[in-house]
Design an enzyme around this catalytic site. Structure first.
Site, PDB file in Angstrom:
ATOM      1  N   LYS A 114      -8.679  13.078   5.036  1.00 51.70           N
ATOM      2  CA  LYS A 114      -7.794  11.917   5.032  1.00 51.70           C
ATOM      3  C   LYS A 114      -6.825  12.088   6.187  1.00 51.70           C
ATOM      4  CE  LYS A 114      -6.956  12.939   0.746  1.00 51.70           C
ATOM      5  NZ  LYS A 114      -6.969  11.817  -0.157  1.00 51.70           N
ATOM      6  N   ARG A 115      -6.117  11.029   6.545  1.00 54.55           N
ATOM      7  CA  ARG A 115      -5.175  11.168   7.650  1.00 54.55           C
ATOM      8  C   ARG A 115      -4.145  12.232   7.293  1.00 54.55           C
ATOM      9  NH1 ARG A 115      -0.366   8.034   6.837  1.00 54.55           N
ATOM     10  NH2 ARG A 115      -0.544   6.687   5.002  1.00 54.55           N
ATOM     11  N   LYS A 154     -14.845   7.674  -3.792  1.00 55.38           N
ATOM     12  CA  LYS A 154     -16.125   7.947  -3.122  1.00 55.38           C
ATOM     13  C   LYS A 154     -16.663   9.311  -3.524  1.00 55.38           C
ATOM     14  CE  LYS A 154     -14.327   5.286   0.734  1.00 55.38           C
ATOM     15  NZ  LYS A 154     -13.539   5.391   1.969  1.00 55.38           N
ATOM     16  N   HIS A 184       0.804  -1.223   0.000  1.00 48.55           N
ATOM     17  CA  HIS A 184       0.000   0.000   0.000  1.00 48.55           C
ATOM     18  C   HIS A 184       0.834   1.270   0.000  1.00 48.55           C
ATOM     19  CE1 HIS A 184      -4.091  -1.601   0.556  1.00 48.55           C
ATOM     20  NE2 HIS A 184      -3.544  -2.523   1.317  1.00 48.55           N
ATOM     21  N   LYS A 224       0.403  13.885   1.655  1.00 43.75           N
ATOM     22  CA  LYS A 224      -0.946  14.216   1.216  1.00 43.75           C
ATOM     23  C   LYS A 224      -1.141  15.719   1.044  1.00 43.75           C
ATOM     24  CE  LYS A 224      -2.890  10.032   3.324  1.00 43.75           C
ATOM     25  NZ  LYS A 224      -3.371   9.326   2.130  1.00 43.75           N
ATOM     26  N   THR A 239      -8.879   5.888  -1.891  1.00 45.31           N
ATOM     27  CA  THR A 239     -10.254   5.441  -2.124  1.00 45.31           C
ATOM     28  C   THR A 239     -11.234   6.580  -1.863  1.00 45.31           C
ATOM     29  OG1 THR A 239     -10.343   4.543   0.131  1.00 45.31           O
ATOM     30  CG2 THR A 239      -9.833   2.999  -1.657  1.00 45.31           C
TER      31      THR A 239
END
Length: 804
Positions: free
Chosen positions: A538-539, A650, A357, A544, A646
């Protein structure tokens, strides 16, 4: 009412009777004395009863057919609320609403009373939950295996903008969905020594705990098939040591219980200390060892020869957390069942598979060899033998690949070496695996890596969380899309139909109105549903790039202040996510975001042109509110660093437009929704790597007046007037090590956001993009992903529809 009658209910009256039965006989309350929680417990038990027969039937059919079974090992299963999901899958929503309404109880209140199961943190755990749903929907016999965390990760709150972590208390109330298996216990050992006796290795652990099983049924659509999530809770092998207690040595007497409870207490304990590292390794071994003992017991109940294990069992290691499964399965085969090493390795490798991942080296776990040897001495011996085997294969391929290197055990390499198949989770990620982190291993085993792009379950992430869009789709194209998501393509031509676009966007507006009310109730902030809802949830992690979003937000505020009368597109910027307790750089970014929000939200010049929200304690239930209401989905990670994502799927599925880099599954989303229906900016993965040579953060800042202004403001304490140096650590890290290239991509991000402003201002064009994002997102169903695993990795078949 008998138990059978309760399981046979199919209408409002019988469901109401089952709820009344459980309110009285399980909860012990009368309707006039029942609280919302009491009604939830009663409804949950009534619905759970409905799962029993299909659950038993699926188990019976699996044994009767003697088919191959899947075992999915994951440290996380981020389930969210189970009640709403179960009611949706069983088709009982209308009946539940009516049954509760007959008592003057609101179904929505009852559903919202359920705490999220605190069994995960981010995408890894949510993916595992989606996969469980799809395995059941497709009728593939499977078990999910994980840990029953007493407190999960942590409950997040903010104090003066800082993240504060508190214990998560999801199990304070009775968890009505699980079945305790008090008889299902396995011994799990740690430490000790290994002795050779007659050519056999005998491991005598110093500490032993028991793993006890708790089972939760996982229904597929309309309960056509129901699988099991089995979670392990650590219990003391020796309940209490009375002798030291009687001597007044109370802590020593309780030591076995403390050790056991600690193992399954929290998700991802702080591993910045040696004690924390040891606990995390024990957690990983604990659930992996219990799961392997359990599945071998199940296999041997109906099969006598363990050589047949690969033909009957497929084990999927979700990331490196269960990578110890290779040595553990080999240990069991050698030490318990008498196989030699080569045969044991062959059986294990034929059974195990590994999903990678991440391309981030720090996320590919590496344990100190001393810690591994102290905690799992027998496994360290076997790891060295596996390493020697790998080195021999590598030499034959004129490559270099080692598991044990620089006094570290590289768990990604170990998982790869012990796996039959290794998969990435997006096309780009899989290609980069071959080129970067596993390039040597790919040279040694060129057929082992393959791709299975992630997906999300449409049952929760559209049908369950977006009732308005669900009803519109059902009316327009029928209901088969719920289990065949690519049927959404049928609405693509309707993107040019003004009436359909209007109805589609009215659903979005209704969802935004609901979010507006939620924000007012939860945060006391008023926002306009007519503004663009721009969301990044998101975390919190540097790759990110929540920091880039925060800097652009501050820059936008500066521009509005300079010219408040310009034709600005009103925005509501929403952040959500937790930072790991020991991840100080991420926690510093959270505080900066919150301080920027305070500055902007209190500025009368900016007013409603821009608002910034950071609701605390982001979880699945919050996502189910935010995602249907989102206009713009922020997917802005540094290209080459996000394996898949993901959340991006969504959002697109629910009619949001993406602004993002060509990273992870963004590439495939662009390919499916079309270049005209997504905003792509920034460097590609290849350009990122090329830019690393001679990278100069300050040079990028100096050539960007917009960015430089914000950097100067942060340095001067504009966003922390009482403490001017508060955010200097963020700047220092950015200037010293902008590894994720925030500065390099900032101007491109700014320009993309200004194009987004123009796009959103054209209501018809934006509505068309929104419709086409939903229409072209059908490929991103986790049903498609799981079918890919079943065909290309596991070699398993569906039993749904088999004769009973």
């Amino acid at each position: 009412m008998t138990e059978k009658n309760m399981r046979d209910f199919n209408d409002t009256g019988s469901l109401a009777g089952a709820i009344d039965f459980h309110l009285a006989n399980t909860v012990g309350k009368t309707p006039d004395a029942a609280s919302t929680t009491d009604w939830r417990l009663a409804l949950s038990r009534a619905v759970r009863d409905k799962l029993i027969d299909p659950w038993f039937e699926a188990t019976r059919r699996t044994y009767a057919q003697d088919n191959k079974r899947v075992y999915y090992l994951s440290m996380e299963f981020l389930l969210g609320r189970i009640l709403q999901d179960a009611v949706n899958n069983l088709g009982l929503e209308d009946a539940a609403r009516s049954a509760l309404a007959s008592h003057g109880v609101d179904f929505a209140d009852v559903v919202c009373d359920e705490p999220d199961a605190a069994l995960g943190n981010g995408g890894l755990g949510r993916l595992a939950a989606c996969f469980l749903d799809s395995l059941s929907c497709l009728g593939i016999p499977a078990y999910g295996y994980g840990i029953r965390y007493a407190h999960g990760l942590f409950q997040q709150s903010f104090e003066d903008g800082r993240q504060v972590e508190m214990a998560e208390g999801w199990l304070r109330q009775q968890h009505n969905w699980e079945f305790e298996r008090a008889e299902c216990l396995y011994d799990i050992g740690f430490g000790g020594e290994v002795n050779e006796t007659g050519g056999n290795a005998i491991w005598t652990p110093t500490d032993v705990v028991s793993a006890q099983a708790y089972d939760t049924p996982v229904p597929g659509w309309r309960a056509g098939w129901t699988n099991t999530l089995r979670l392990w809770s650590a219990k003391p092998k020796k309940i209490f040591d009375l002798e030291p207690f009687n001597r007044g040595e109370y802590m020593e007497a309780a030591a076995p219980e403390v050790l056991a409870e600690t193992i399954s207490r929290v998700l991802y304990p702080d591993d910045s200390t040696e004690i924390g590292k040891a606990l995390r390794l024990k957690q990983e071994y604990f659930f992996t060892a219990a799961s392997l003992q359990d599945l071998l017991r199940r296999f041997l109940t109906h099969n006598g020869d363990l050589r047949a294990l690969p033909s009957k069992v497929a084990i999927q290691m979700n990331d490196t957390h269960p990578a110890i499964a290779g040595p553990e399965l080999i240990r069991l085969l050698i030490d318990t069942h008498g196989f030699d090493f080569d045969d044991a390795f062959g059986i294990a490798q034929g059974t195990l598979n590994y999903t990678n991942h991440t391309l981030l080296p720090e996320a590919l776990e590496a344990w100190d060899t001393r810690l591994m040897a102290d905690t799992l001495p027998r496994h360290m011996q076997l790891i060295e033998r596996i390493d020697a085997r790998l080195s021999k294969d590598a030499a034959a391929a004129k490559a270099t690949a080692r598991i044990v290197e620089d006094n570290k055990v590289n768990m990604g390499t170990l998982a790869f070496a012990c796996a039959n198949r290794v998969n990435g989770v997006s096309a780009l990620h899989t290609d980069l695996m071959k080129q970067t982190v596993f390039s040597d291993l790919h040279q040694v085993y060129p057929e082992r890596i393959l791709n299975q792009t992630n997906g999300v379950t449409p049952r929760r992430w559209l049908h369950g969380c977006n009732r308005g869009l669900r009803d519109l789709l059902n009316e327009t194209i029928g209901t088969d899309w719920v289990c065949d998501l690519e049927q959404l393509e049928k609405i693509a031509p309707l993107a040019d139909d003004a009436d359909f676009r209007a109805r589609f966007m009215q659903v979005k507006q209704d969802n935004k109105q609901m979010l507006t009310s939620w924000v007012k109730d939860r945060m006391g902030i008023e926002i306009s549903p007519d503004a663009m809802f721009d969301v990044q949830i998101k975390r919190i992690h540097e790759y990110k790039r929540q920091l880039m979003n925060a800097l652009e937000t501050a820059a936008l505020a500066n521009a509005i202040r300079r010219d408040p009368d310009a034709d600005w597109t009103p925005r509501v910027k929403i952040f959500g996510g937790k930072a790991a307790p020991a991840y100080l750089d991420a926690k510093n970014i959270i505080r900066l975001i919150n301080d920027i929000a305070v500055s902007i939200n209190s500025d009368p010049v900016i007013g409603d042109r821009l608002k910034v929200l950071y609701p605390p304690n982001y979880n699945v239930s919050m996502a189910e509110i935010l995602i249907p209401a989102t206009d713009l989905s922020e997917q802005i990670s540094t290209a080459g660093k996000e394996a898949s994502g993901t959340g991006n799927m969504k959002f697109a599925l629910n009619g949001a437009v993406t602004v993002g880099t060509l990273d992870g599954a963004n590439v495939e989303i662009r390919d499916h929704v079309g270049d005209d229906n997504i905003y792509i900016f920034g460097m590609t993965a290849e350009e990122v790597e090329a830019a690393r040579a001679g990278y100069d953060t300050q040079a990028y800042i100096d050539q960007s007046p917009i960015l430089k202004e914000v950097i100067d403001q942060i340095r001067e304490g504009v966003y922390s007037p009482g403490e001017p140096t508060r955010h200097w650590p963020v700047l220092e890290k950015l200037l010293r090590d902008d590894y994720f290239m925030v500065a390099a991509d900032f101007d491109a991000y700014w320009a993309a956001q200004r194009q987004v402003d123009k796009g959103f201002a054209d209501k018809d064009a934006w509505a068309r993009m929104a419709v086409l994002n939903t229409a072209h997102s059908g490929w991103f169903s986790s049903d498609r992903t799981i079918q890919g695993y079943a065909d290309a990795i596991w070699g398993v078949a569906s039993l749904a529809g088999e004769s009973k």
